[in-house]
Design an enzyme around this catalytic site. Sequence first.
Site, PDB file in Angstrom:
ATOM      1  CD  GLU A 431     -71.211 -74.073 -20.567  1.00  0.00           C
ATOM      2  OE1 GLU A 431     -72.135 -73.388 -21.074  1.00  0.00           O
ATOM      3  OE2 GLU A 431     -71.227 -74.442 -19.382  1.00  0.00           O
ATOM      4  CD  GLU A 436     -70.864 -76.524 -14.395  1.00  0.00           C
ATOM      5  OE1 GLU A 436     -71.522 -75.484 -14.265  1.00  0.00           O
ATOM      6  OE2 GLU A 436     -71.258 -77.510 -15.061  1.00  0.00           O
TER       7      GLU A 436
END
Length: 543
Positions: A431, A436
Amino acid sequence: MNKIFKISLLTLVVTFFFACQEEDQTFGNIVAPSNIIVTAEIVGQDTSNPNGDGSGLVNFIATANNALSYKYSFGAAVQNAPSGVTAFTFSDLGVNVYTVTVVAYGTGGVSTSTTLEVEVLATYAPPVDLLTTLVGDGFKTWRIKSEQNAHFGLGPVGGDIAAEWYQAGPGEKSATGMYDDRYIFNADGTFTHITNSINDDPTMDPSGTIFGREPLVTELGPHTETPNGADIENYPLNDYSENWVITAPGGTETINLTGLGFIGYYTGGNHKYEIFSRAIPNELVLKTTDGNSEFDWWFIITSEEEGESEGLQSIYDNLVWQDEFDVDGAPDPLKWTYDLGTGTDGWGNQELQTYTNNSENVIVEGGSLKITAKAAGGSYTSARLKSENLYEFTYGRVEVRAKLPASQGTWPAIWSLGANYDTVSWPACGEMDIMEQTGQDKNTTLGTLHYPGNSGGNADGNSIAVDTSTSEFHDYTIEWTPDVIKIVVDNEVFHTVINSDSLPFNSDFFLILNVAMGGSLGGTVDPAFTEDTMEIEYIRVYQ
């Protein structure tokens, strides 16, 4: 490139006595070493290779009666060898005869010495680009890249960087005396270790401290510092100079330092640093094995001072896929599909939202994609878009221009997932989180990679301040190559990971855009929350 040395077959046993003595009652009985025996072993020597394996490495062992320590002189290079055991790599091109002097020291500093000759043929020259990287136009000053995650770590001997057991976070070892060290490589083959960069003129004040492993650091001399576990922090050591040479045993480019020369963390005996990667300009990833062959140690060094980087220098400039979000309405169904439902439908993380494809949660409007999280009768709705089965790719530069939600408890993310997740599961699929943001700190964004051994709370990531992330658009970028992965905000690289075959970042990934509520990064949601939006002006992929 290969390095081949021809070293005349030698097994030298030399006894030669010379001593000078001075009466000094401080040392009691002064006894000069005697009966020096020196052997020289050519590495890789056999009947087919009488001159060794081509590495140019010769191992030396010296013994003598009443000797306390030894010193070897290889012309300009001098190596202290407390136990009498050392190694040296001869590298001058052509056939050369070298005179090696060995000095044995006894009580009171009295000494006995002997000499021997070694004939060497050198045909290897390091690549020009490597020498340019290391010394520039004449010399370069290097440091541990303390602001980079995993700038220092350890793992099993013979392992890969991905197999490290421990990786230091940004600035984690600031109290050890390691970060103010500087390492100067000169084109003439000299190596200078400045142990306190604040006093970077050795003629003014050569004193400083270094970081080392106990008990190996005692090779540098006795100390009174109390160990912190297996470490000796701020061990006092003056600036010193040694020599360096590049070899390539087995095809692996390696920096060899003479004497007690070292980089970063003193690990004893072995002063060879394999160049694991030099994919990033002005940066090297090094690996060394400690003196008792217990661990491999990893270091990232850079020749740039913090803040000097010129930003991302991308290798990709061919635009291969994009969404400019310039047609109002639902997102383009040829580019985007959706994850639908609650966290129990597959994404977990204690998230509170239900994902929909309703226009109130996701719409293209006014030249941007808007993903809106809403309060809905004690729960929340939002949207999660993905390019799975529509656009999947390996390697490239992804650029996303976005403005983030400001409300406490929102968890926006721009990321990618390995397309094989349904067969190998997470985190084996890999990932890459391009951006974020936690629900509590809206002035910082995160860039993170997840893979086996580095996932969840132990993921491989870093953060950067973006004070206007919720009021202005910013560029969030990832540069993904077979050699390196860089995470970037507004052209500033703030996290770098060396890619390798052992990592899951060498096959197809797809893109994901979402805003979650609460959960492990969203945290507590503002009780007064009604709705908030992540806006994306465009997303572009270059290869």
